[in-house]
Design a protein around this motif. Structure first.
Motif, mmCIF file in Angstrom:
data_model
loop_
_atom_site.group_PDB
_atom_site.id
_atom_site.type_symbol
_atom_site.label_atom_id
_atom_site.label_comp_id
_atom_site.label_asym_id
_atom_site.label_seq_id
_atom_site.Cartn_x
_atom_site.Cartn_y
_atom_site.Cartn_z
ATOM 1 N N ARG A 169 -18.738 14.295 -11.887
ATOM 2 C CA ARG A 169 -18.643 14.343 -13.344
ATOM 3 C C ARG A 169 -19.583 13.308 -13.972
ATOM 4 O O ARG A 169 -19.176 12.486 -14.793
ATOM 5 N N TYR A 204 -8.825 27.006 -10.833
ATOM 6 C CA TYR A 204 -8.771 25.915 -11.794
ATOM 7 C C TYR A 204 -9.936 24.955 -11.576
ATOM 8 O O TYR A 204 -10.612 24.560 -12.528
ATOM 9 N N ASN A 245 -16.786 24.308 -16.929
ATOM 10 C CA ASN A 245 -16.619 23.736 -18.268
ATOM 11 C C ASN A 245 -17.382 22.430 -18.412
ATOM 12 O O ASN A 245 -18.023 22.184 -19.436
ATOM 13 N N GLN A 287 -12.992 24.184 -14.123
ATOM 14 C CA GLN A 287 -13.242 22.818 -14.593
ATOM 15 C C GLN A 287 -14.694 22.413 -14.365
ATOM 16 O O GLN A 287 -15.318 21.808 -15.237
#
Length: 115
Positions: A102, A65, A72, A69
């Motif tokens: 991020r 996961y 993505n 992430q």
């Protein structure tokens, strides 16, 4: 014990030098790196399908996961950067994408507008 450690020392030296000579010979001969992918199917839903020894199923799912992430975010950030490479006469000089925090850092060049 001295015989055992002597044999272990000889084994270690042989292993290191065999690996080193194989690496040098493959570089000198410029041998291509090949992988045999016969029988392996890639599924779009699970791009990181591998087994981590010593971990449970939940840990593997969490690891997958988090990897998905990050990928993505990197893909979406790349599309965003492609869309804003030129802004009001300024052009994008450099960009950095950091999926861990991020964040996206953009450096533009051009002229400042006069007021």
């Amino acid at each position: 014990m001295s015989l055992f450690f002597g044999a272990l020392y000889l084994f270690t030296i042989n292993t290191v030098f065999i690996a080193l000579s194989a690496l040098i010979i493959s570089q000198v001969l410029k041998l291509p790196i090949r992988s045999d992918n016969r029988g392996i199917t890639e599924e779009k839903d699970q791009p990181y399908d591998f087994i981590c020894p010593g971990t449970g199923t939940h840990t593997q799912h969490l690891f997958r996961y988090l990897l998905v992430q990050k990928e993505n975010f990197t893909e979406r950030a790349g599309r965003y950067i492609d869309n804003i490479s030129v802004v009001e006469g300024n052009y994008l000089l450099k960009h950095e994408i950091d999926p861990k925090t991020r964040s996206i850092q953009l450096v533009y060049g051009g002229q400042l507008p006069f007021r």
